[in-house]
Design a protein around this motif. Structure first.
Motif, PDB file in Angstrom:
ATOM      1  N   TYR A   8      -2.831   8.829 -16.493  1.00 38.87           N
ATOM      2  CA  TYR A   8      -4.163   8.722 -17.086  1.00 38.87           C
ATOM      3  C   TYR A   8      -4.766   7.507 -16.802  1.00 38.87           C
ATOM      4  N   GLY A   9      -3.881   6.237 -16.775  1.00 39.62           N
ATOM      5  CA  GLY A   9      -4.317   4.992 -16.584  1.00 39.62           C
ATOM      6  C   GLY A   9      -5.042   4.687 -15.075  1.00 39.62           C
ATOM      7  N   LEU A  10      -4.732   5.764 -14.288  1.00 40.77           N
ATOM      8  CA  LEU A  10      -5.282   5.689 -12.903  1.00 40.77           C
ATOM      9  C   LEU A  10      -6.751   6.171 -12.873  1.00 40.77           C
ATOM     10  N   ASN A  11      -7.610   6.608 -13.836  1.00 44.79           N
ATOM     11  CA  ASN A  11      -8.684   7.001 -13.882  1.00 44.79           C
ATOM     12  C   ASN A  11      -9.879   6.166 -13.086  1.00 44.79           C
ATOM     13  N   ASP A  12      -9.844   5.150 -13.511  1.00 45.16           N
ATOM     14  CA  ASP A  12     -10.789   4.262 -12.804  1.00 45.16           C
ATOM     15  C   ASP A  12     -10.724   3.936 -11.386  1.00 45.16           C
ATOM     16  N   ALA A  13      -9.334   3.800 -11.014  1.00 47.04           N
ATOM     17  CA  ALA A  13      -9.208   3.494  -9.543  1.00 47.04           C
ATOM     18  C   ALA A  13      -9.340   4.905  -8.712  1.00 47.04           C
ATOM     19  N   TYR A  16     -13.132   5.502  -8.552  1.00 42.89           N
ATOM     20  CA  TYR A  16     -13.698   4.984  -7.623  1.00 42.89           C
ATOM     21  C   TYR A  16     -13.254   5.005  -5.849  1.00 42.89           C
ATOM     22  N   MET A  17     -12.094   5.356  -5.848  1.00 42.82           N
ATOM     23  CA  MET A  17     -11.575   5.886  -4.494  1.00 42.82           C
ATOM     24  C   MET A  17     -12.322   7.336  -4.243  1.00 42.82           C
ATOM     25  N   SER A  18     -12.276   8.102  -5.189  1.00 46.85           N
ATOM     26  CA  SER A  18     -12.828   9.435  -4.922  1.00 46.85           C
ATOM     27  C   SER A  18     -14.425   9.394  -4.589  1.00 46.85           C
ATOM     28  N   VAL A  19     -14.955   8.619  -5.645  1.00 46.03           N
ATOM     29  CA  VAL A  19     -16.462   8.307  -5.222  1.00 46.03           C
ATOM     30  C   VAL A  19     -16.792   7.882  -3.829  1.00 46.03           C
ATOM     31  N   GLY A  20     -16.076   6.890  -3.373  1.00 44.33           N
ATOM     32  CA  GLY A  20     -16.102   6.209  -1.989  1.00 44.33           C
ATOM     33  C   GLY A  20     -15.839   7.324  -0.929  1.00 44.33           C
ATOM     34  N   ILE A  21     -14.858   8.215  -1.221  1.00 44.53           N
ATOM     35  CA  ILE A  21     -14.749   8.971  -0.196  1.00 44.53           C
ATOM     36  C   ILE A  21     -15.798  10.212  -0.038  1.00 44.53           C
ATOM     37  N   LEU A  22     -16.368  10.392  -1.341  1.00 42.98           N
ATOM     38  CA  LEU A  22     -17.437  11.388  -1.139  1.00 42.98           C
ATOM     39  C   LEU A  22     -18.679  11.022  -0.497  1.00 42.98           C
ATOM     40  N   ILE A  23     -18.803   9.634  -0.893  1.00 38.21           N
ATOM     41  CA  ILE A  23     -20.129   8.924  -0.148  1.00 38.21           C
ATOM     42  C   ILE A  23     -19.633   8.719   1.466  1.00 38.21           C
ATOM     43  N   TYR A  24     -18.464   8.704   1.884  1.00 40.02           N
ATOM     44  CA  TYR A  24     -18.411   8.495   3.413  1.00 40.02           C
ATOM     45  C   TYR A  24     -18.641   9.841   3.839  1.00 40.02           C
ATOM     46  N   LEU A  50      -5.230   7.419   0.763  1.00 39.85           N
ATOM     47  CA  LEU A  50      -5.221   6.445  -0.130  1.00 39.85           C
ATOM     48  C   LEU A  50      -5.067   6.795  -1.507  1.00 39.85           C
ATOM     49  N   PRO A  51      -5.741   7.432  -1.949  1.00 33.41           N
ATOM     50  CA  PRO A  51      -5.589   7.824  -3.453  1.00 33.41           C
ATOM     51  C   PRO A  51      -4.337   8.641  -3.874  1.00 33.41           C
ATOM     52  N   PHE A  52      -3.880   9.469  -2.830  1.00 32.78           N
ATOM     53  CA  PHE A  52      -2.624  10.184  -2.791  1.00 32.78           C
ATOM     54  C   PHE A  52      -1.498   8.995  -3.063  1.00 32.78           C
ATOM     55  N   MET A  53      -1.469   7.734  -2.296  1.00 35.32           N
ATOM     56  CA  MET A  53      -0.393   7.038  -2.247  1.00 35.32           C
ATOM     57  C   MET A  53      -0.679   5.979  -3.396  1.00 35.32           C
ATOM     58  N   ASN A  54      -1.892   5.860  -4.092  1.00 33.64           N
ATOM     59  CA  ASN A  54      -2.079   5.075  -5.195  1.00 33.64           C
ATOM     60  C   ASN A  54      -1.438   5.783  -6.600  1.00 33.64           C
ATOM     61  N   VAL A  55      -1.601   7.055  -6.354  1.00 30.61           N
ATOM     62  CA  VAL A  55      -0.781   7.806  -7.638  1.00 30.61           C
ATOM     63  C   VAL A  55       0.793   7.587  -7.423  1.00 30.61           C
ATOM     64  N   PHE A  56       1.578   7.471  -6.440  1.00 25.62           N
ATOM     65  CA  PHE A  56       2.639   7.370  -5.920  1.00 25.62           C
ATOM     66  C   PHE A  56       3.190   5.892  -6.524  1.00 25.62           C
ATOM     67  N   ASN A  57       2.157   4.856  -6.218  1.00 29.84           N
ATOM     68  CA  ASN A  57       2.739   3.562  -6.482  1.00 29.84           C
ATOM     69  C   ASN A  57       2.369   3.312  -8.006  1.00 29.84           C
TER      70      ASN A  57
END
Length: 549
Positions: A8-13, A16-24, A50-57
């Motif tokens: 749940y602490g990943l919400n911000d990251a 941001y990445m999800s919004v960036g992907i949608l914009i792209y 990238l978001p998937f790897m962020n979750v694992f990290n």
């Protein structure tokens, strides 16, 4: 053993990445794809992983974790269905992630990490070939095949257009050049690349004829006319190229129109033209030969006709009836031959612009009425009725004048139909058409009428003759063309009369045509530009001022 709190602490990251992907995906992807679809897909694959790897990290799942390895291999297998470029992107991201984890020191690489590198890359390749037969092959091969066909067709079309000897210019709705072939650039003496985006009216400087020096202005230029009226243009003009050299060109401009449900939309025009200077020169030489030959042969023919006329004169010579019959036929043939030479001479002059013309402001209503009075006698000899009709379109009234029994007591207001033309030439045209109507009409009558609007005067000559077939109508005004039927075979003619009429009317920027139906007669229409009363008065004053005292 996922740490949900950490997740749940990943919400911000992740946000941001999800919004960036949608914009792209909705904006930049399509912009990049216009230049390179492969590059757009490759960048997209990196951003999606990238978001998937962020979750694992963030959940402390290292490359040594079975969960990480299994999940990542499944992901590598799945991305292959989207094509080789995305598979390559997934493999690249896997390799970069492992390099970051081992801090770019392969001494820190654990066996499971090595398995992940080899497995992810192998799985990426395997997934591509696996999905290739499921989702990719049929569609991608079809797309690749179609793309190849389009490229091939485009190259083939470009090669064909560039190899055509005729000049081709394509313009947009602002007359800007969007395409030009090498033949057009050569005739205009302009470099091809400089012409793209340039105003075609500046490149194709046109002059009406060789004797004129005035360049057609932009508003009257053929490109402007085609784009404004959405009508095809076809004419032989003089092209003044960049070196100020003159060339005769046969020019055809057609509008490019996109059909719509309610209205058609014009998106440009295409011009096709070719150099006809040599043909024009040969035509002038032929005209000069015909003119000289006709002129020289008129003298002996006139002499023969004169001697035959003397021989047929009872006061000069005595001949028996049989000989008179032969001489009558010879005299008629000589007259026909003299008329042919005269028509040949006139047609040659009309074609090369040597036809004499002395235009002046004519009030066509009174002019045509007087002419109908002169012409009616020939019709009366055949028992044909003649009507002269003045139609006032502006007031919606018609006046019919019986030329045999005119009503002198009745007074009506008639419009003034002024035109700028040579009265002798106009008389020649109307007389020719009227005489043809008399020759080919055995019963009924002939109507000679005049009407008009603010721009045009229209003269109409109609008969109740046998009519003309639809097949013959388009050829009536060609040289030596005669309708082939029983009437024409029994009635003489040179086949040049209507050709000369058309040339004379075109001399005054007018038009002549015929409408007919078999068994219902024929109507000839002559259109001439109309002058206002003030314009006619100005021309008359100028003519009086320039006349010799």
């Amino acid at each position: 053993n996922l740490n949900l709190e950490a997740t749940y602490g990943l919400n911000d990251a992740v946000l941001y990445m999800s919004v960036g992907i949608l914009i792209y995906l909705f904006t930049f992807y399509w912009l990049i794809a216009k230049a390179s679809l492969a590059l757009a897909s490759f960048v997209g694959s990196l951003m999606l992983v990238l978001p998937f790897m962020n979750v694992f990290n963030e959940t402390n799942q290292s490359t040594s974790s079975i969960v990480f390895i299994v999940t990542w291999l499944i992901t590598s297998l799945a991305v292959g269905m989207h094509g080789f470029v995305i598979s390559l992107g997934a493999m690249l991201v896997s390799f970069i992630y492992i390099l970051l984890e081992i801090e770019f020191d392969f001494g820190n690489l654990k066996p499971m990490g090595l398995v992940l590198i080899v497995g992810a890359m192998s799985m990426g390749l395997v997934s591509y070939f696996f999905w290739r037969h499921k989702f990719i092959t049929e569609s991608s091969e079809r797309i690749d095949q179609l793309s190849g066909q389009l490229v091939g067709k485009e190259q083939q079309t470009n090669i064909l257009i560039q190899s055509i000897s005729d000049g081709i210019i394509v313009v947009d709705t602002n007359s800007k050049v969007t395409f030009i072939n090498s033949a057009a650039a050569k005739m205009a003496e302009w470099p091809e690349q400089e012409m793209i985006g340039f105003d075609a009216r500046k490149i194709m400087r046109l002059i009406l004829d060789e004797k004129s020096s005035e360049i057609i202005p932009n508003e009257q230029h053929p490109f402007s006319q085609v784009l404004a009226l959405k009508k095809r243009f076809s004419k032989t003009l003089v092209l003044l190229n960049r070196k100020d050299e003159r060339k005769y060109i046969s020019l055809i401009i057609s509008p490019v129109i996109l059909p719509k449900e309610k209205d058609s939309k014009i998106i440009g025009a295409i011009a096709v033209f070719r150099d006809v200077s040599s043909e024009k020169s040969e035509e002038q030489r032929r005209g000069e030969f015909i003119s000289t030959a006709s002129h020289e042969m008129r003298t002996p023919v006139a002499a023969i006709e004169g001697y035959l006329a003397l021989a047929l004169n009872d006061k000069v010579s005595k001949i028996d009836p049989k000989a008179r019959e032969f001489l009558d036929k010879a005299h008629a043939s000589t007259q026909h031959l003299g008329k042919l030479f005269q028509d040949l001479l006139t047609s040659a002059k009309a074609e090369d612009g040597r036809l004499t013309s002395h235009p002046t402001a004519i009030e066509m209503g009174e002019f045509v009425k007087q002419l109908s009075d002169d012409l009616r006698f020939g019709a009366e000899k055949k028992g044909l009725d003649v009507e002269f009709i003045i139609s006032n379109n502006e007031q919606g009234e018609d006046e019919v004048i019986d030329t045999v029994n005119p009503v002198g007591s009745q007074k009506t207001i008639q419009p003034f139909y002024y035109s700028y033309a040579d009265p002798d030439r106009v008389r020649e045209v109307i007389t020719n058409v009227f005489d043809n109507a008399v020759k080919y009409t055995s019963e009924g009558g002939i109507k000679l009428g005049i009407t008009g609007n603010e721009q045009v005067i229209q003269i109409r000559i109609s008969d109740t003759g046998p009519g003309i077939s639809k097949e013959d109508l388009p050829h009536l005004f060609q040289k030596f063309y005669r309708v082939d039927n029983s009437a024409t075979r029994s009635i003489g003619g040179t086949g040049l009369g209507l050709f000369i009429c058309k040339k004379i009317i075109e001399l005054y920027k007018g038009n002549i045509w015929a409408e007919s139906e078999l068994g219902k007669g024929t109507a000839f229409y002559i259109n001439l530009p109309r002058l206002t009363s003030s314009q006619a008065q100005d021309l008359q004053k100028k003519a009086e001022a320039s006349a010799p005292a």
